[in-house]
Each structure stands twice: as structure tokens, then as C-alpha cells.
Design a protein around this motif. Structure first.
Motif, short mmCIF file in Angstrom:
data_model
loop_
_atom_site.label_atom_id
_atom_site.label_comp_id
_atom_site.label_asym_id
_atom_site.label_seq_id
_atom_site.Cartn_x
_atom_site.Cartn_y
_atom_site.Cartn_z
N SER A 1 42.50 73.47 8.80
CA SER A 1 43.28 74.52 9.44
C SER A 1 44.46 74.91 8.56
O SER A 1 44.74 76.08 8.35
CB SER A 1 43.74 74.04 10.81
N ARG A 39 38.38 82.60 8.97
CA ARG A 39 38.86 81.36 8.34
C ARG A 39 37.89 80.20 8.46
O ARG A 39 37.86 79.32 7.61
CB ARG A 39 40.23 80.98 8.93
N TYR A 40 37.09 80.19 9.54
CA TYR A 40 36.18 79.05 9.72
C TYR A 40 34.72 79.38 9.41
O TYR A 40 33.82 78.69 9.86
CB TYR A 40 36.33 78.47 11.14
N ASN A 89 40.37 83.72 13.09
CA ASN A 89 39.73 82.40 13.13
C ASN A 89 38.30 82.48 12.61
O ASN A 89 37.85 81.62 11.84
CB ASN A 89 39.69 81.85 14.56
N GLY A 111 46.25 78.24 8.99
CA GLY A 111 46.37 78.19 10.46
C GLY A 111 47.69 77.57 10.91
O GLY A 111 48.27 76.74 10.21
N THR A 112 48.15 77.99 12.09
CA THR A 112 49.38 77.41 12.64
C THR A 112 49.06 76.41 13.76
O THR A 112 49.94 75.68 14.20
CB THR A 112 50.29 78.49 13.26
N GLY A 113 47.82 76.43 14.23
CA GLY A 113 47.47 75.56 15.35
C GLY A 113 47.87 76.15 16.69
O GLY A 113 47.74 75.51 17.74
N ASP A 149 30.49 84.22 14.97
CA ASP A 149 30.44 83.94 13.53
C ASP A 149 29.31 82.97 13.25
O ASP A 149 28.77 82.32 14.14
CB ASP A 149 31.80 83.39 13.04
N LEU A 162 44.85 79.87 19.39
CA LEU A 162 44.08 79.90 20.66
C LEU A 162 44.98 79.66 21.87
O LEU A 162 44.65 80.08 22.98
CB LEU A 162 42.93 78.89 20.61
N VAL A 213 40.51 70.79 15.19
CA VAL A 213 39.39 69.88 14.96
C VAL A 213 39.63 69.17 13.64
O VAL A 213 39.46 67.96 13.52
CB VAL A 213 38.06 70.67 14.93
#
Ligand code: ADP
Length: 274
Positions: free
Chosen positions: A217, A167-168, A164, A222-224, A192, A227, A212
Motif C-alpha cells: 500500500s 494501484r492494485y 485503488n 496509499g494512505t490506508g 479490476d 476505503l 492487506v
């Protein structure tokens, strides 16, 4: 037994009760309804997540099947996009399987020694490889301690936090992995300098499929579910997740393990130079 001011769903029935009388029986089915609604939402989400890539792949297959003289560069592009979407479905199914295994009641937690210092080094390499040189990745660790739990689950939870962060965080940002002890607890952290998260989203981030920014994502693969997996793994280890974030400045995700999960490193353990 319900708290005051809570909305209830009742199932009401009239049953014969003695001579010419009826008894009104009310059953509180609030929790049943809630679980049922969650299940319905979940199925709708999964279907939606799978439908998009399947539609895209199906569309390309049709075009390729119907067109004989597609320029090679064009068909190459179609194949790349199909591969992208197929991988997305694979990632989603992998994450769903992990989640369902974590949630199944008969899946008890193993109590194996987990060499976190070594894991942190492996995670640093993983972050570097995911980042492909776009971020500065470093480790700030002061603890050589190990954990008691499931090596595989802990690795998967920490790996999700690390991916994450990559990626973010825009190119040029910094990612710092930490492993510290604080008041007997052991803390794994990923900081980060990325886009950060507005305060109102933070309490909902560990819900399945909560994002978000949905398109951001997806764009980053991302798969969501990342987390949600982290939350499950930590709960099973009696650990908690702390999220600190400032929009535009960056985020810090910390997995905090209680003293009973902390294990002294074996005497013959190799000390990893951080
Ligand atoms: P996803 O696959 O969408 O990343 P996650 O469950 O891992 O799913 O995360 C949920 C959401 O939390 C993400 O969509 C993103 O909006 C936000 N998020 C998670 N980690 C970070 C981070 N390090 N920086 C900013 N936002 C984050």
C-alpha cells in the motif's frame, strides 16, 4: 440491557446509603472504553504514519547539510526521495481532513444533482492518467441517470475506488468502470483484474489504516484511509459498498445507491456516448 455473552467493563463505586449501609453502584462503561480505545489506536496510527516519512526527510536534510561535495546525481536522488515522502505526508493530511469533515456532526449532506454519467467519463480519463498506459481502461454503462447528494463527496469516493483499482492491478490488467440501474437502485462499479483480496480481509477493509499488505500500500502511495472515506460518503448517502474478490483474479467494488437517491437526468442534459 446488554446482550448475553458480551464482555462488559463496569465502573463500580460504593456510596453511603442510610444508617451503616452502603450501596454498590455499577455503571456500564463498555462503550466509553471502546470509543476511547479506538481514539488511542487512531492517534497511534497517525503518529506512526507521519513519523516514518518525517524521519526519512530529516535524515536526508541532515546529510545534505553536512556534506559539501555530494555528487549531483546523489543529491538529486535525495531531493526526489524527500519530495516523495513530503507528498505522502500531504496525502495523509488531505485524507485525514476529508475524514474529519465527513465525521463532524454539523456537516449536513447537500442535495445537489450529481451528473454521474459525466463523472464516469472524467474518472475514465483519471484512471488512464494514473495508469500511464499500463492498463486497459473501459466503461460499461447502461444508465444515464443522475444522483441526489454531494457532488464533491461522490467524486471523492468514486475516485478512491478507481485509484485503488489502478494501484492494485499489475501492468497489463484491465479496469472497467460501470454505471447501471438494478431494481430501482443505481450501481457504480469498478472491476479490476488485479491481485484480489482474501475473504478474511474483506469485512475489515473499510477500517481506517487497515491494509492487506502494508508495504504494498505504501509503495503505491496509499494512505490506508481511502476505503474509510468511501464508506463514510456512502453511509451519508444511504448507500452501501459491496466487495467481491478472488485472490489472484481481481476485485469488484460496487457502490449501491437506493431509489430515493436516484434522480432522473434533466431533459436538457447532454447524453454522454459511453
Ligand atoms: P490504501 O491507501 O492502503 O489503498 P484503502 O483504504 O483504499 O487504503 O484500502 C485498504 C486496503 O484494501 C488496501 O491496502 C488493499 O490491501 C485493499 N484494497 C483496496 N482496493 C483494492 C483492490 N482494488 N484490489 C486489491 N486490494 C485492494
Amino acid at each position: 440491557k446488554s446482550p448475553v455473552n458480551r464482555e462488559l467493563t463496569l465502573s463500580v463505586q460504593l456510596v453511603p446509603f442510610g444508617e451503616g449501609k452502603k450501596l454498590l453502584v455499577a455503571r456500564d462503561i463498555t462503550d466509553l472504553e471502546r470509543v476511547d480505545a479506538m481514539r488511542r489506536d487512531f492517534i497511534a496510527n497517525v503518529s506512526h504514519e507521519l513519523r516514518t516519512p518525517l524521519t526519512v526527510v530529516g535524515g536526508f536534510v541532515e546529510t545534505l547539510a553536512e556534506t559539501d561535495d555530494l555528487p549531483p546525481a546523489e543529491s538529486r536522488r535525495y531531493f526526489d526521495l524527500m519530495l516523495d515522502h513530503t507528498r505522502r505526508m500531504q496525502r495523509l493530511l488531505d485524507d485525514l481532513l476529508i475524514l474529519s469533515r465527513l465525521e463532524s456532526a454539523d456537516h449536513s449532506l447537500s442535495d445537489e444533482p450529481v451528473n454521474v454519467p459525466e463523472m464516469v467519463q472524467a474518472l475514465k480519463s483519471e484512471a488512464e492518467s494514473l495508469s500511464r498506459g499500463r492498463h486497459r481502461v473501459s466503461v460499461q454503462a447502461t444508465s444515464g441517470t443522475w444522483l441526489k447528494g454531494s457532488q464533491q463527496e461522490v467524486r471523492s469516493a468514486f475516485g478512491n475506488l478507481v485509484s485503488n483499482a489502478v494501484r492494485y492491478t499489475p501492468e497489463g490488467g484491465a479496469i472497467t468502470l460501470g454505471w447501471h440501474e438494478r431494481d430501482g437502485e443505481a450501481v457504480f462499479s469498478v472491476k479490476d483484474t488485479g491481485e484480489g483480496i482474501a475473504a478474511e480481509h474483506i469485512p475489515r477493509l473499510t477500517e481506517r489504516f487497515y491494509r492487506v499488505d502494508r508495504s504494498r500500500s505504501r509503495e503505491t502511495g496509499g494512505t490506508g484511509l481511502g476505503l474509510a472515506i468511501v464508506k463514510h460518503v456512502l453511509t451519508r448517502h444511504h448507500a452501501r459498498l459491496d466487495i467481491q474478490s478472488t485472490p489472484g483474479r481481481g476485485s469488484a467494488f460496487s457502490a449501491i445507491f437506493p431509489a430515493q437517491r436516484v434522480l432522473a437526468a434533466p431533459e436538457n442534459a447532454q447524453v454522454i456516448p459511453f
